[in-house]
Scaffold this motif. Sequence first.
Motif, PDB file in Angstrom:
ATOM      1  N   ALA A 195      40.495   9.567  44.183  1.00 34.30           N
ATOM      2  CA  ALA A 195      39.530   8.888  45.049  1.00 34.30           C
ATOM      3  C   ALA A 195      38.138   9.323  44.619  1.00 34.30           C
ATOM      4  CB  ALA A 195      39.792   9.253  46.504  1.00 34.30           C
ATOM      5  N   LYS A 196      37.640   8.659  43.591  1.00 30.68           N
ATOM      6  CA  LYS A 196      36.318   8.985  43.068  1.00 30.68           C
ATOM      7  C   LYS A 196      35.363   7.846  43.411  1.00 30.68           C
ATOM      8  CE  LYS A 196      33.814   9.933  38.786  1.00 30.68           C
ATOM      9  NZ  LYS A 196      33.927  10.308  37.377  1.00 30.68           N
ATOM     10  N   TYR A 197      34.436   8.171  44.306  1.00 31.51           N
ATOM     11  CA  TYR A 197      33.514   7.144  44.791  1.00 31.51           C
ATOM     12  C   TYR A 197      32.300   7.018  43.870  1.00 31.51           C
ATOM     13  CZ  TYR A 197      36.062   6.818  49.194  1.00 31.51           C
ATOM     14  OH  TYR A 197      37.021   6.592  50.143  1.00 31.51           O
ATOM     15  N   PHE A 205      24.291  15.718  37.522  1.00 34.85           N
ATOM     16  CA  PHE A 205      25.330  15.874  36.487  1.00 34.85           C
ATOM     17  C   PHE A 205      25.024  15.008  35.278  1.00 34.85           C
ATOM     18  CE2 PHE A 205      29.040  14.223  34.325  1.00 34.85           C
ATOM     19  CZ  PHE A 205      29.880  15.303  34.154  1.00 34.85           C
ATOM     20  N   ARG A 206      24.579  13.792  35.555  1.00 31.44           N
ATOM     21  CA  ARG A 206      24.362  12.858  34.436  1.00 31.44           C
ATOM     22  C   ARG A 206      23.231  13.345  33.553  1.00 31.44           C
ATOM     23  NH1 ARG A 206      25.600   7.273  37.697  1.00 31.44           N
ATOM     24  NH2 ARG A 206      27.758   7.854  38.195  1.00 31.44           N
ATOM     25  N   GLU A 207      22.274  14.038  34.148  1.00 27.72           N
ATOM     26  CA  GLU A 207      21.233  14.648  33.318  1.00 27.72           C
ATOM     27  C   GLU A 207      21.845  15.814  32.532  1.00 27.72           C
ATOM     28  OE1 GLU A 207      17.494  15.468  35.312  1.00 27.72           O
ATOM     29  OE2 GLU A 207      17.119  17.073  33.873  1.00 27.72           O
ATOM     30  N   ASN A 217      25.871  -0.096  36.076  1.00 22.82           N
ATOM     31  CA  ASN A 217      26.238   1.104  36.830  1.00 22.82           C
ATOM     32  C   ASN A 217      27.764   1.214  36.804  1.00 22.82           C
ATOM     33  OD1 ASN A 217      27.341  -0.618  38.929  1.00 22.82           O
ATOM     34  ND2 ASN A 217      25.209  -1.065  39.433  1.00 22.82           N
ATOM     35  N   ARG A 218      28.296   2.161  37.564  1.00 24.54           N
ATOM     36  CA  ARG A 218      29.747   2.383  37.505  1.00 24.54           C
ATOM     37  C   ARG A 218      30.498   1.728  38.668  1.00 24.54           C
ATOM     38  NH1 ARG A 218      29.048   5.945  33.480  1.00 24.54           N
ATOM     39  NH2 ARG A 218      28.277   8.063  33.802  1.00 24.54           N
ATOM     40  N   ARG A 219      29.838   0.812  39.352  1.00 22.81           N
ATOM     41  CA  ARG A 219      30.454   0.300  40.579  1.00 22.81           C
ATOM     42  C   ARG A 219      31.653  -0.596  40.359  1.00 22.81           C
ATOM     43  NH1 ARG A 219      24.954  -0.393  42.892  1.00 22.81           N
ATOM     44  NH2 ARG A 219      24.441   1.708  43.556  1.00 22.81           N
ATOM     45  N   TYR A 221      34.101   0.261  38.487  1.00 20.50           N
ATOM     46  CA  TYR A 221      35.321   1.077  38.353  1.00 20.50           C
ATOM     47  C   TYR A 221      35.396   2.229  39.345  1.00 20.50           C
ATOM     48  CZ  TYR A 221      32.189   2.862  34.551  1.00 20.50           C
ATOM     49  OH  TYR A 221      31.125   3.288  33.791  1.00 20.50           O
ATOM     50  N   GLN A 222      34.264   2.819  39.736  1.00 15.73           N
ATOM     51  CA  GLN A 222      34.341   3.853  40.763  1.00 15.73           C
ATOM     52  C   GLN A 222      34.375   3.179  42.137  1.00 15.73           C
ATOM     53  OE1 GLN A 222      31.082   6.553  39.926  1.00 15.73           O
ATOM     54  NE2 GLN A 222      32.097   7.324  38.073  1.00 15.73           N
ATOM     55  N   MET A 223      34.894   3.909  43.141  1.00 15.13           N
ATOM     56  CA  MET A 223      35.148   3.270  44.432  1.00 15.13           C
ATOM     57  C   MET A 223      33.897   3.035  45.257  1.00 15.13           C
ATOM     58  SD  MET A 223      38.548   5.221  45.630  1.00 15.13           S
ATOM     59  CE  MET A 223      38.064   4.784  47.264  1.00 15.13           C
ATOM     60  N   VAL A 248      39.579  14.316  45.598  1.00 13.38           N
ATOM     61  CA  VAL A 248      38.632  13.501  46.349  1.00 13.38           C
ATOM     62  C   VAL A 248      37.239  13.929  45.895  1.00 13.38           C
ATOM     63  CG1 VAL A 248      37.693  12.925  48.620  1.00 13.38           C
ATOM     64  CG2 VAL A 248      40.167  13.301  48.352  1.00 13.38           C
ATOM     65  N   LYS A 249      36.389  12.952  45.601  1.00 15.46           N
ATOM     66  CA  LYS A 249      35.076  13.248  45.016  1.00 15.46           C
ATOM     67  C   LYS A 249      34.079  12.171  45.368  1.00 15.46           C
ATOM     68  CE  LYS A 249      32.878  13.525  40.590  1.00 15.46           C
ATOM     69  NZ  LYS A 249      32.922  13.107  39.236  1.00 15.46           N
ATOM     70  N   PRO A 250      32.854  12.504  45.797  1.00 18.98           N
ATOM     71  CA  PRO A 250      32.345  13.825  46.144  1.00 18.98           C
ATOM     72  C   PRO A 250      33.045  14.393  47.385  1.00 18.98           C
ATOM     73  CG  PRO A 250      30.547  12.222  45.895  1.00 18.98           C
ATOM     74  CD  PRO A 250      31.834  11.460  45.932  1.00 18.98           C
ATOM     75  N   VAL A 274      30.146  18.143  44.295  1.00 17.70           N
ATOM     76  CA  VAL A 274      29.483  17.651  43.070  1.00 17.70           C
ATOM     77  C   VAL A 274      28.039  18.145  42.883  1.00 17.70           C
ATOM     78  CG1 VAL A 274      30.929  15.584  42.982  1.00 17.70           C
ATOM     79  CG2 VAL A 274      28.709  15.498  44.158  1.00 17.70           C
ATOM     80  N   SER A 275      27.497  17.765  41.746  1.00 18.61           N
ATOM     81  CA  SER A 275      26.191  18.271  41.322  1.00 18.61           C
ATOM     82  C   SER A 275      25.087  18.046  42.357  1.00 18.61           C
ATOM     83  CB  SER A 275      25.798  17.650  39.985  1.00 18.61           C
ATOM     84  OG  SER A 275      25.769  16.234  40.069  1.00 18.61           O
ATOM     85  N   GLY A 276      25.017  16.850  42.928  1.00 14.74           N
ATOM     86  CA  GLY A 276      23.947  16.571  43.887  1.00 14.74           C
ATOM     87  C   GLY A 276      24.059  17.450  45.127  1.00 14.74           C
ATOM     88  N   THR A 313      33.419  23.686  42.201  1.00 12.04           N
ATOM     89  CA  THR A 313      32.064  23.887  42.701  1.00 12.04           C
ATOM     90  C   THR A 313      31.201  24.670  41.709  1.00 12.04           C
ATOM     91  OG1 THR A 313      30.718  24.816  44.479  1.00 12.04           O
ATOM     92  CG2 THR A 313      32.827  25.913  44.055  1.00 12.04           C
ATOM     93  N   TYR A 314      29.950  24.235  41.598  1.00 15.66           N
ATOM     94  CA  TYR A 314      28.991  24.937  40.731  1.00 15.66           C
ATOM     95  C   TYR A 314      28.582  26.270  41.350  1.00 15.66           C
ATOM     96  CZ  TYR A 314      29.043  20.316  38.692  1.00 15.66           C
ATOM     97  OH  TYR A 314      29.471  19.147  38.121  1.00 15.66           O
ATOM     98  N   HIS A 315      28.966  26.509  42.583  1.00 14.55           N
ATOM     99  CA  HIS A 315      28.686  27.800  43.224  1.00 14.55           C
ATOM    100  C   HIS A 315      29.771  28.826  42.868  1.00 14.55           C
ATOM    101  CE1 HIS A 315      25.635  26.028  45.882  1.00 14.55           C
ATOM    102  NE2 HIS A 315      26.498  25.107  46.246  1.00 14.55           N
TER     103      HIS A 315
HETATM  104  C1  PBG Z   1      32.646  11.790  34.271  1.00 16.06           C
HETATM  105  C2  PBG Z   1      32.306  12.633  35.421  1.00 16.06           C
HETATM  106  C3  PBG Z   1      31.196  12.566  36.275  1.00 16.06           C
HETATM  107  C4  PBG Z   1      31.296  13.647  37.127  1.00 16.06           C
HETATM  108  C5  PBG Z   1      32.458  14.314  36.805  1.00 16.06           C
HETATM  109  N1  PBG Z   1      33.074  13.663  35.765  1.00 16.06           N
HETATM  110  C6  PBG Z   1      30.036  11.647  36.300  1.00 16.06           C
HETATM  111  C7  PBG Z   1      30.164  10.264  36.690  1.00 16.06           C
HETATM  112  O1  PBG Z   1      31.219   9.766  37.031  1.00 16.06           O
HETATM  113  O2  PBG Z   1      29.115   9.599  36.592  1.00 16.06           O
HETATM  114  C8  PBG Z   1      30.289  14.001  38.191  1.00 16.06           C
HETATM  115  C9  PBG Z   1      30.304  15.423  38.625  1.00 16.06           C
HETATM  116  C10 PBG Z   1      29.146  15.903  39.395  1.00 16.06           C
HETATM  117  O3  PBG Z   1      28.233  15.151  39.808  1.00 16.06           O
HETATM  118  O4  PBG Z   1      29.113  17.109  39.626  1.00 16.06           O
HETATM  119  N2  PBG Z   1      32.930  10.471  34.521  1.00 16.06           N
END
Ligand code: PBG
Length: 326
Positions: A195-197, A205-207, A217-219, A221-223, A248-250, A274-276, A313-315
């Motif tokens: 479940a990746k939204y 992360f993208r940076e 954009n990724r809409r 394929y992502q949910m 499940v993400k984020p 996630v990163s944000g 987690t980045y923590h």
């Molecule tokens: C690759 C991927 C992404 C993240 C994990 N694997 C980026 C995306 O789907 O754009 C995001 C992870 C994060 O924001 O911490 N597809």
Amino acid sequence: MSFPTVRMRRLRRTAALREMLNQVCLQPSNLIYPIFVEESIKKPVAIASMPGYSRLPIAQVVDEGKQALAQGVKSVLLFGIPAKKDEAGTSAFAKDGVVQKAIRELKKAFGDELVLIGDVCLCEYMSHGHCGIIKDKEVQNDQTLEVLGKVAVSYAESGMDIVAPSAMMDGQVGAIREALDDAGFEQVPIMAYSAKYASGFYGPFREAAESTPKFGNRRSYQMSQGSQQEAMREIELDINEGADIIMVKPALAYLDIIALAKASFNLPIVAYNVSGEYSMVKAAAQNGWIDEKTVTREILTGIKRAGADLIITYHAKDAKSWLNQL
Ligand code: PBG
């Protein structure tokens, strides 16, 4: 019975009482630590959008692994930034690809002590930044499956312990399971980004991974964020295709999905903080607006309480020193 016979504050009076009654324990071994490894650098490069985080040269991943283990963290999630990108994602499944080289170094150093998890996706390896093969500006689902299978097998050949497909192509878990089994890797588990939204929280992360799509954009394929039902269906399909762990993400804006998944399925659930979500905490803490440790513990506890068995987690690297100080 109610007040004044009942007094809820009785059990909150001392730190020991509060600790004794705590139901959610954050174990460093349940945390997964993401690492960005970049092929063409010699020294770490700080990631501006993720304070405290850097992209690392291959030569430094072993040090990073040592630090993770010293904190009680048992697993790392690897992301690669290759020297060359193209329209076929070739560097993603190259024998001497950046992640493949990093895995070999880590395996040599740690054997089975550290669990190596590899993100299986193409966006970092594609010149256009999308997660699959593009034709007529559309991501081609079935053609992409073949490439994802190659990436997973190439990771496994280099010593990867778990593969984690994140491209959100239909059928990706099944295709990868089949490719792994055909290559003799039937013991390599799949941690499925089920479940990746599509999320604004992936911005930093993208940076970090240089994976922003050059167009669109990724809409597709992502949910889409407004559905619970769709998430349950994605998870169910992935389980049927052979997923060993589902994701499940984020995490934070989707705690209901974590709780629902926990109640509906009998397999380990991982949530991706996630990163944000990380960078917001860091930025606010740097401004003195929140206390970083308090807020991080609260966030991770919330994710766990919602039902996550594992948290990416980045923590994670800060874990042992202050994670469970209530
Ligand atoms: C690759 C991927 C992404 C993240 C994990 N694997 C980026 C995306 O789907 O754009 C995001 C992870 C994060 O924001 O911490 N597809």
